[in-house]
Scaffold this active site. Structure first.
Site, PDB file in Angstrom:
ATOM      1  N   ASP A   2       0.877  -1.167   0.000  1.00 40.87           N
ATOM      2  CA  ASP A   2       0.000   0.000   0.000  1.00 40.87           C
ATOM      3  C   ASP A   2       0.916   1.220   0.000  1.00 40.87           C
ATOM      4  OD1 ASP A   2      -2.104   1.734  -0.018  1.00 40.87           O
ATOM      5  OD2 ASP A   2      -3.168   0.830   1.662  1.00 40.87           O
TER       6      ASP A   2
HETATM    7  C1  NOJ Z   1      -3.802   4.066   0.058  1.00 49.16           C
HETATM    8  C2  NOJ Z   1      -5.033   3.217   0.178  1.00 49.16           C
HETATM    9  O1  NOJ Z   1      -5.046   2.547   1.420  1.00 49.16           O
HETATM   10  C3  NOJ Z   1      -5.159   2.202  -0.940  1.00 49.16           C
HETATM   11  O2  NOJ Z   1      -6.393   1.551  -0.822  1.00 49.16           O
HETATM   12  C4  NOJ Z   1      -5.008   2.874  -2.270  1.00 49.16           C
HETATM   13  O3  NOJ Z   1      -5.190   1.949  -3.302  1.00 49.16           O
HETATM   14  C5  NOJ Z   1      -3.650   3.518  -2.328  1.00 49.16           C
HETATM   15  N1  NOJ Z   1      -3.543   4.521  -1.279  1.00 49.16           N
HETATM   16  C6  NOJ Z   1      -3.352   4.155  -3.676  1.00 49.16           C
HETATM   17  O4  NOJ Z   1      -4.067   5.300  -3.844  1.00 49.16           O
END
Ligand code: NOJ
Length: 750
Positions: free
Chosen positions: A295
């Site tokens: 993530d």
């Molecule tokens: C953080 C989020 O937790 C995740 O779900 C997302 O896909 C990513 N950022 C990318 O934007």
């Protein structure tokens, strides 16, 4: 002269012959006819360690930082593309922009490896569908698959290859802003929805209408304590196996190409660095062959978790655990080559990760045609097409949940004069959430526009009633009351801004705002019928307004077609069929409240004396509205629940049947739900667990016998080590229209 000529001829022929014998100059990895694995192997042996680290590096560009190529601030990243130091971008969108960057990768980098473009396409790209939580309330898996398919088609037409969806996190906590992104609180249903979403997004990955999906957030991110984003998670192994892991597994089984690590720790280890989660569960036990992406920054965030001393250590721990691509923390691009040179990581570990990135670039055909997803004509024709909007309308209608309809005040009469109250009835921005990809609130139909189009402008009188922040004042209230006094019916939109749904939108207070409650109380004094529409990306506590309205309609955040869908529901052009997939808490202090809890040592009786039992002194144990609940304009009666046999052996099957009658005066749909309870087991089981459902359509007055077949698989569970257990003993089987009101029969597994 002649001699000279023949010598020249001889030399020319020899040269030609020699040239023909010369090995083909096109490298194997560029040979479209070679097998993907052969191409990957060829490419790997040509790559430097730095280029391999580059393939594992995913950086943000575009959307949050301005155009990637033209903006001076992005020049560093373009140079990195040239040097082969970026394998993937997130947040660069659109044919023009993606094509610009791809061109640099293909024409100016040493090996010409194409870039993968990723984006959070969560519920539509340009045509915005209902938020995933709402969509799940439709219990319509084929429609859910269609919705994801359209999101993918639009994204793919806009140069994208990959979305970070579906979110498969089971959650019991509506304080968490991200419940909007999932499928609610149930593991069985969440697993089916996860699979449908993956199938819709990916298809077979052999055309330009589908994109890679990324199951997230692996694992158990929905269990963040107190619903606070980026908070800790501490779940038991039995909860992990039985409650949290199955939806991710279902998505992986459906063919999900990629899986995203979660931010949280699991069993004291950050998920990105969890050998147990990535190597043992995902790769070994589930046989996942795809790509694992972090993530945002989660590799680097292994440090603040207290599990790595510095970035190099974090890079080492992430790769050692089996994780692969680094979204935005840049620890791999910085330290991976060094870690290999020092012998801490092996080339095999690196090659395994890199080959999975390359695999999808080959699979999507990007080596053979890097601009396959970059066709401006297709982009124009696909985005926000009438056909896509028609599906978004269907999806939005079936997402709406009718919670209350006293004295059948709905559907509205065609001649009604409406007092439409509420800032969110008009403000399109507030009807849209955080994850709207490339959608624009201006393109959406507001509730006001939807109602005006159907009833005529003169019949819909609008007053805001409260401000953008949901507070009110005397003037706003008196204007709304004056409008109500002249109308036949009041439609009041309350709730919270859609902008408070999504990542980093945790709320400790999910009550209806005081200003809105005050407004409703004043409106009630007019004696006019009041219909409340709730605009929110999560179940809110509706207890304070429960008695202030004759009808309550949970509209969630419905996307582009909001106003049209709501109007179809209110007029009865569409008979409500949604059932909530998350319990509506009676009070914030009750959270987490969910239907499939354990029985406890001292279960409180439903009625009567609860002294010294597991209860609250001030509020009931039950939620205001339970999982699976939702009304229709008609009514359904259940009778004659029976089993083909009251006992079954482990390899047997039992048929459960029930008669459902549409006992009201409208044709309509019903979600018939089947639950089980395993009375005694080696791991305590929930009081009810969903194990099947059917969405049926019945004409007024008609009946249907609905059947379900249960087998050992439905009666089994996991122990704390992830082993499947099927244990003989007594069960109960329940069938009904929600998780609370059910018929039941006993059953035994021999
Ligand atoms: C953080 C989020 O937790 C995740 O779900 C997302 O896909 C990513 N950022 C990318 O934007």
């Amino acid at each position: 002269m002649r001699k000279q000529l023949s010598l020249v001829c001889f030399l020319a022929v020899a040269q030609l012959l020699f040239a023909q014998k010369k090995p083909i100059t096109t490298p194997v990895y560029k040979d479209a006819k070679a097998a993907i694995n052969t191409r990957i192997a060829d490419l790997l042996q040509r790559m430097t360690l730095e280029e391999k680290a580059g393939q594992l590096n995913q950086l943000n560009g575009g959307v949050f930082t301005g155009p990637a190529v033209n903006d001076a601030g992005q020049m560093g990243k373009v140079q990195m593309v040239r040097e082969g130091k970026i394998g993937s971008f997130l947040n660069v969108t659109g044919v023009k922009e993606t094509r610009n960057i791809q061109k640099v990768a293909i024409e100016e980098s040493r090996l010409g490896i194409p870039i993968l473009f990723a984006f959070d396409v969560i519920h539509g790209y340009k045509t915005i569908f209902p938020i995933p939580l709402a969509e799940a309330c439709s219990w319509d898996l084929p429609q859910i698959e269609i919705n994801s398919g359209i999101a993918a088609k639009e994204a793919a037409a806009a140069g994208l290859h990959w979305t970070f969806a579906p979110m498969c996190d089971i959650s019991n906590d509506p304080r968490w802003g991200r419940v909007m992104e999932g499928a609610g609180e149930d593991t069985y249903y969440g697993s089916l929805v996860a699979a449908a979403r993956v199938k819709g997004l990916q298809g077979n990955l052999d055309d330009v209408s589908h994109i890679l999906s990324s199951v997230k957030h692996f694992a158990a991110y929905g269990a963040v304590e107190a619903g606070r984003e980026y908070n800790n998670v501490d779940v038991s192994r039995t909860a992990l196996w039985n409650k949290y892991l199955p939806p991710y597994k279902a998505a992986v089984d459906a063919g999900a190409a990629t899986v995203m690590n979660s931010f949280n720790v699991v069993d004291g280890v950050p998920a990105s660095a969890s050998h147990f989660l990535v190597e043992e569960v995902l790769k070994k036990k589930w046989g996942f062959k795809g790509l694992v992406v972090s993530d945002w920054g989660s590799f680097g965030e292994i440090i603040p978790h207290g599990y790595a001393v510095d970035e190099k250590d974090a890079a080492y721990k992430a790769i050692s655990a089996g994780s692969m691509m680094d979204m935005e923390s840049k620890v791999l691009v910085k330290y991976l080559p060094q870690l290999v040179k020092e012998g801490k990581l092996t080339m095999k570990q690196v090659d395994d990760a890199v080959s999975r990135v390359l695999y999808f670039k080959f699979k999507l055909g990007l080596f053979d045609d890097p601009y396959r997803f970059s066709d401006e004509a297709r982009e124009t024709a696909t985005l926000f097409s009438a056909a896509n909007r028609a599906e978004a309308l269907k999806a939005a209608r079936s997402s709406i949940v009718l919670l209350k309809n006293q004295n059948n005040i709905l559907p509205l009469k065609k001649t009604s004069r409406i007092a439409l109250v509420g800032y969110y009835a008009k403000s399109k921005e507030d009807m849209f959430d955080f994850w709207i990809a490339n959608g624009s609130a201006n393109d959406a139909v507001s509730v006001q526009e939807g109602l005006q189009a159907r009833f005529g402008k003169g019949s819909v009188d609008y007053t805001p009633g409260y401000k953008a922040d949901a507070s009110t004042d005397d003037r706003l209230v008196s204007d709304a009351v004056a409008s109500a006094s002249n109308a036949d019916v009041v439609i009041a939109v309350v709730g919270i801004s859609g902008k408070l749904a999504g990542e980093e939108r945790s709320l400790a207070n999910i009550n209806i705002a005081e200003g809105q409650v005050r407004l409703l109380k004043a409106l009630q004094q007019t004696g006019k019928p009041i219909i409340v529409l709730v605009n929110s990306g999560r179940p809110m506590v509706l207890t304070q307004i429960q008695d202030l309205a004759g009808a309550i309609v949970q509209c969630w955040i419905l996307g582009t077609e909001t106003g049209n869908a709501v109007t179809d529901i209110l007029t009865g052009a569409y008979n409500p069929s949604g059932k909530t997939v998350m319990s509506f808490p009676y009070a914030v202090g009750q959270i987490p409240v969910y239907y499939n809890h354990f029985n406890t040592n001292r279960p409180a009786p439903e009625t009567g004396d609860g002294a010294w039992k597991s209860r609250y002194r001030d509020i009931p144990n039950n939620p205001l509205y339970p999982f699976g609940y939702g009304l229709s304009y008609t009514t359904f009666d259940y009778s004659g629940l029976q089993l083909s046999n009251a006992q079954m052996d482990k390899n047997g099957k039992v048929t459960v049947s029930v008669s459902v009658k549409n006992s009201g005066s409208y044709d309509g749909e019903e979600v018939v739900q089947l639950y089980i309870r395993d009375i005694t087991a080696s791991v305590v089981r929930p009081v009810k667990e969903l194990k099947g459902f059917r969405k049926i359509w019945l004409k007024a007055g008609d009946s249907e016998t609905v059947s379900f077949v249960l087998s050992g698989k439905d009666l089994s569970f996991y122990d704390g080590d992830g082993n499947v257990k099927l244990e003989p003993g007594k069960f109960k089987i329940f069938v009904g229209g929600d998780s609370k009101n059910t018929l039941e029969v006993p059953f035994e597994l021999k």
